[in-house]
Design an enzyme around this catalytic site. Sequence first.
Site, mmCIF file in Angstrom:
data_model
loop_
_atom_site.group_PDB
_atom_site.id
_atom_site.type_symbol
_atom_site.label_atom_id
_atom_site.label_comp_id
_atom_site.label_asym_id
_atom_site.label_seq_id
_atom_site.Cartn_x
_atom_site.Cartn_y
_atom_site.Cartn_z
ATOM 1 C CD GLU A 1 -1.816 2.177 2.077
ATOM 2 O OE1 GLU A 1 -1.614 3.308 1.564
ATOM 3 O OE2 GLU A 1 -1.854 1.980 3.292
ATOM 4 C CB CYS B 1 -2.129 6.229 3.166
ATOM 5 S SG CYS B 1 -0.745 5.519 4.072
#
Length: 541
Positions: free
Chosen positions: A292, A326
């Site tokens: 990720e 994020c």
Amino acid sequence: MPGFFSVPSPQNEPVKSYAPQSPERAAVQAALAQSRAQVVEMPMYIGQQQVTTAQRLPVVCPHNHQHVLGYLHEGDATHVAQAIDAALAARNAWANMAWEHRLTIFLKAADLLAGPYRAKINAATMLGQSKNVYQAEIDAACEMIDFLRFNVQFATDIYQQQPVSSDGIWNRLEYRPLEGFIFALTPFNFTAIAGNLPASAAMMGNVVVWKPAYTQALAANVLMAVFREAGLPDGVINLVYVDGPAAGDVVFSHPDFAGIHFTGSTKVFQTIWKTIGNNIPNYKTFPRIVGETGGKDFVVAHQSADADALATALVRGAFEYQGQKCSAASRAYIPDNLWPAVKQKMIADLKSMKMGGVEDFSNFINAVIDERSFDKIAGYIDRAKADSSVEIIAGGNCDKTLGYFVEPTVLQTTDPQYATLCEEIFGPVLTVYVYPAADFEAALSLVDGTSPYALTGAVFAQDRYAIELATKHLTNAAGNFYINDKPTGAVVGQQPFGGARASGTNDKAGSVLNLLRWVSPRTIKETFVSPKDYRYPFLGE
């Protein structure tokens, strides 16, 4: 005796309020005081050894960078090799442990975090990563507990998935751990991610070499204490502090490298993928690559959106934890009919926010993680100030005298391709592009095509046709898509998290999809009465 077991049904860990006079507030304040009053040695954990070195690096408070919380013991390539050896030595016993005993360790770790370690893990995250108490609670306590408990359920669900069997045979699926070791490379911003990346792979019977971010070392050290107290055998998770390229040279050239579990920058992940590809002939098996990476997360509003709800979502989504998520909202596309009201409310909200250290619970904004991050964010703001296509709507000031403080900053640009609409900043900077209210579909095309990332995004609208249009048009623009909510705050078991494009492999942490990457199934077919003549009936006269 063996059996099929039902694991305790997972429930999301309740988020404590930390209101004045609450017991959890008193507990975490005591833990903060205790942590600030001591200097912690943070060794590497390799097999049964806690390894110290002469290379002691200070771990400081980002909001008070002169205050040393402790020292991590940095190793070198030889320590990575030792960690791999320790992992491989532990592999057979761990892989062969009955699954219910393996999973029980992680259930115990969850209960330790929910109980005796809650204040300690929160305090370590607050001080070491400059998170206010609420942001620490939803991360280091609740999300980490949820990862452990829900992953136990997901693992059980996987083991129960079995093929059908025809008459006279029994078909079975074994879910073996991968053959070799897993490398977990984890970021500074979430203690839960740092703990889950090694733990989820280990839960499925794998052994792990874990390299946390140095700036997350204080909380990582607490996590290792929790895993050890929960009964995790030596060598299953080995923690090393080694420079990234030096660690990579050893890990990615090792024939027993079986997979990487990564959260970090897109550029680093691309380099890792390329290195693995170049080394493919050297491995015993094709490694699993799970990552990720970055995001340039959007909020797009339709002219029918609720202005107050939109403004609140932007303020929370962009500036909680200083935009160092994020999933943080970093670009917004707002119709001109709503912008005056949204702008007014955002400015008023930002004026009411206090910024400072985490020890003062009235501070909503704290510091960014380190000087390198501070300088990068400040550079974007300075360039924006000098650009005629950009207006500073709020914030814009930075000061690293005491801590790495950057004011929540809102930019408005007339250039839909301006750098801060395209590039990941990872700080408290939100860029707004105002579009003509009648051009919603054109705005959706801008959202979809402006950034290479596709992690999270949100649409705000009351018009259901607009919501449907945005949902379809932005199918590939975000792996986590929100309707009338900020694009942050995914909850384990409720919103499995991850994105595609330049945002990663979208293997959805906090779901069964992620755990499936850490097993290698074996099909077993057993025939009860074996044929004793090769001839089939069609051969008859």
